[in-house]
Design a protein around this motif. Structure first.
Motif, PDB file in Angstrom:
ATOM      1  N   UNK A  39       0.812  -1.213   0.000  1.00  0.00           N
ATOM      2  CA  UNK A  39       0.000   0.000   0.000  1.00  0.00           C
ATOM      3  C   UNK A  39       0.841   1.257   0.000  1.00  0.00           C
ATOM      4  N   UNK A  40       1.946   1.249  -0.701  1.00  0.00           N
ATOM      5  CA  UNK A  40       2.971   2.290  -0.655  1.00  0.00           C
ATOM      6  C   UNK A  40       2.446   3.705  -0.864  1.00  0.00           C
ATOM      7  N   UNK A  41       2.699   4.560   0.134  1.00  0.00           N
ATOM      8  CA  UNK A  41       2.385   5.985  -0.002  1.00  0.00           C
ATOM      9  C   UNK A  41       3.351   6.662  -0.968  1.00  0.00           C
ATOM     10  N   UNK A  42       4.583   6.180  -1.007  1.00  0.00           N
ATOM     11  CA  UNK A  42       5.563   6.744  -1.940  1.00  0.00           C
ATOM     12  C   UNK A  42       5.129   6.475  -3.374  1.00  0.00           C
ATOM     13  N   UNK A  43       4.740   5.240  -3.651  1.00  0.00           N
ATOM     14  CA  UNK A  43       4.267   4.898  -4.993  1.00  0.00           C
ATOM     15  C   UNK A  43       3.063   5.737  -5.380  1.00  0.00           C
ATOM     16  N   UNK A  44       2.155   5.931  -4.442  1.00  0.00           N
ATOM     17  CA  UNK A  44       0.941   6.699  -4.730  1.00  0.00           C
ATOM     18  C   UNK A  44       1.275   8.150  -5.052  1.00  0.00           C
ATOM     19  N   UNK A  45       2.165   8.769  -4.271  1.00  0.00           N
ATOM     20  CA  UNK A  45       2.464  10.174  -4.534  1.00  0.00           C
ATOM     21  C   UNK A  45       3.230  10.358  -5.838  1.00  0.00           C
TER      22      UNK A  45
END
Length: 554
Positions: A169-175
């Motif tokens: 659920x990566x926040x880095x990937x999402x941003x």
């Protein structure tokens, strides 16, 4: 809410799973100021994720100094027994592969994380737990990240680079707005896991797998039991009960463990064993269980500017044999030494680009393979040895990388690892002043690259002194990042050398393994991650220097 606080570091790692911890350890070993944050307030404490530790990961752990702790905490996986429609179709023994320094280890991921955290702590780096990434921005000089902790306190951190190892659920990937190549797919089935004791007559230490495949090829059942440390203890993976299968099919479903369901009970696991396993088998002592879904895919890119993704933040696939954890560890193993050189201003302009060029094809190959064999008997190759080496990532290579190469004369190499391939260990080396044999890994272990210069019979004193001058020049030009050695034949007359340590290939094992037998000179450059970066025979100084210029600044 307290006023925002601001801290600085050279590299920020988001996520304290095996991938993030590996990256942080490698950065800290190189003297990089690294900060690790993880939104989990407590480390994992149950066998809910990867169990299998691949042979290649064991080599990495030897280099990091934690392989003994891992062996003491884990148990060896001796092989695999497969049943299709109730009949045994395969029984593979994984022991006896003498070319492997280590076998396949069974170790729950929570133990892996504990060992990695202890190693990181010994390097003076704590894990900041309960700290969640809420956003970041980057400019030409670095990255500014924003966080919030469990108490609602906001803070920020400035770093030269950010590594997103924050899972599925990566926040880095999402941003970064990374997209999954071809979309993110999901298996239609619902699965369950359980940590139980199983009483049966199965080969000790064997991963045991049952599948049911109908005449039309439909997959209608699976039961995978992976041994854990303990008497008759297994991690069981199987399809969830039919009553739960009927409830899926609508709404947004996250990958991984699905907390919307109550954990399955011992009766559910027993029912799956009764359906597929041997008659009379009894499961008991349920320690933990969960329901989960499987998504699979790989992101379109691994880097945006000064921000990278690794591990499950970059690729998702079925949990077959621990590929996710081990692949993530190798992502970090590949990336960290390159980022460290960049922080120190010692990296060539294209070095960081090689991370995506090397690791994304490797990740895609593993995702594709894991999906392809998820619902088969997992024996899709005639050569069982070759399949095991592939699954253990021992034959994974970077042959197509722009960062590797070779230059040879008419004779060339008679064998040995190709550029981009793993550099194998060699036994039986001797060094003056040391009473026991040495391994090649004794030379390559550490944070440096290794230049292995070889000289066959008949090599003259002037040629050897020229190799010494080359070694001293390479050491100086790379700021000590490359350590040269001369591996000489057992009978070669070697004049006194000051700037080039000498080892004897006493039994010819190195010449055989690296294809350098016979007359003349040769060289292998082994990268810090243990892969061959460059080789040349005879030694071409201009070609070697050109290659080094593609890795190191200046």
């Amino acid at each position: 809410m307290d006023a925002p606080t601001r801290t600085a570091c050279e590299v920020l790692v988001v996520g304290a799973g095996p991938t993030g911890l590996t990256a942080a350890i490698e950065l800290a070993r190189r003297g990089i100021a690294v900060r690790v944050v993880d939104k989990r307030s407590q480390p994992a404490a149950q066998a809910d994720k990867a169990i299998g530790v691949h042979c290649r990961t064991m080599e990495i752990w030897e280099d990091q100094g934690i392989v003994t702790e891992a062996m003491d905490a884990g148990s060896w996986l001796h092989g695999q027994t497969v049943f299709v429609n109730g009949k045994q179709t395969h029984q593979v023994d994984w022991s006896g592969l003498e070319e492997l320094p280590y076998a396949h280890l069974g170790l729950p991921q929570y133990e892996t994380e504990r060992i990695l955290v202890d190693r990181l702590t010994s390097l003076g780096v704590p894990v900041d737990r309960g700290v969640e990434l809420t956003g970041f921005s980057q400019d030409d000089d670095g990255v500014t990240a924003e966080f919030v902790d469990a108490a609602g306190t906001r803070s920020s951190s400035r770093a030269q680079y950010l590594i997103g190892a924050d899972g599925s659920g990566s926040a880095v990937r999402e941003q970064l707005e990374l997209t999954f190549d071809g979309g993110l797919s999901m298996f239609p089935q619902l699965f369950m896991l359980g940590d139980v004791d199983v009483e049966w007559e199965m080969p000790p230490g064997h991963l045991v797998r049952w599948v049911r495949i109908e005449e039309d090829g439909d997959f209608t059942g699976m039961l995978v039991c992976v041994p854990l440390k303990g008497h008759h203890r297994y991690r069981v993976a199987t399809l969830a009960p039919q009553r739960l299968q009927k409830t899926i099919g609508s709404g947004v479903v996250p990958p991984g463990f699905w907390k919307e369901y109550d954990p399955p009970g011992l009766a559910d696991i027993q029912a799956a064993i009764d359906d597929l396993g041997p008659a009379g088998t009894t499961a008991s002592n349920l320690r933990w269980s969960s329901i989960f879904r499987v998504k699979h895919g790989i992101v379109d890119r691994y880097r945006t500017g000064r921000v990278f993704v690794a591990g499950d933040a970059a690729h998702l696939h079925p949990p077959a044999g621990g590929q996710g954890m081990n692949t993530g560890i190798q992502d970090a193993w590949n990336l960290a030494w390159k980022v460290a050189l960049a922080v120190r201003g010692q990296a060539s302009s294209g070095l960081l680009d090689s991370y995506e060029a090397e690791r994304r094809p490797a990740g895609k190959a593993i995702v594709d393979r894991a999906v392809a064999i998820a619902f088969t008997d997992e024996m899709d190759m005639d050569d069982e040895r070759a399949q095991f080496l592939l699954e253990m990532q021992m034959t994974m290579n970077y042959a197509d990388s722009p960062l590797v190469g070779e230059v040879t004369g008419p004779a060339g190499f008679t064998g040995g690892p190709l550029p981009g391939h793993r550099a194998p260990d060699v036994l039986g080396l001797r060094r003056f002043g040391v009473a026991h044999d040495l391994r090649l890994f004794d030379l390559t272990r550490g944070t440096h690259a290794t230049l292995l210069l070889t000289a066959g019979d008949g090599t003259g004193a002037e040629e050897l002194r020229a190799l010494e001058e080359l070694a001293a020049s390479v050491r100086q030009a790379t700021g000590g990042q490359v350590r040269p050695y001369l591996v000489a034949g057992p009978d070669l007359a070697v004049p006194p050398l000051v700037d080039l340590p000498v080892l004897r290939d006493a039994r010819g094992a190195f010449a055989a393994a690296y294809g350098t037998g016979g007359a003349g000179t040769a060289a292998y450059l082994v990268r810090p991650d243990g892969h061959v970066g460059f080789r040349t025979r005879p030694v071409s100084e201009p070609a070697l220097r050109e290659h080094l210029a593609g890795v190191f600044a200046g």
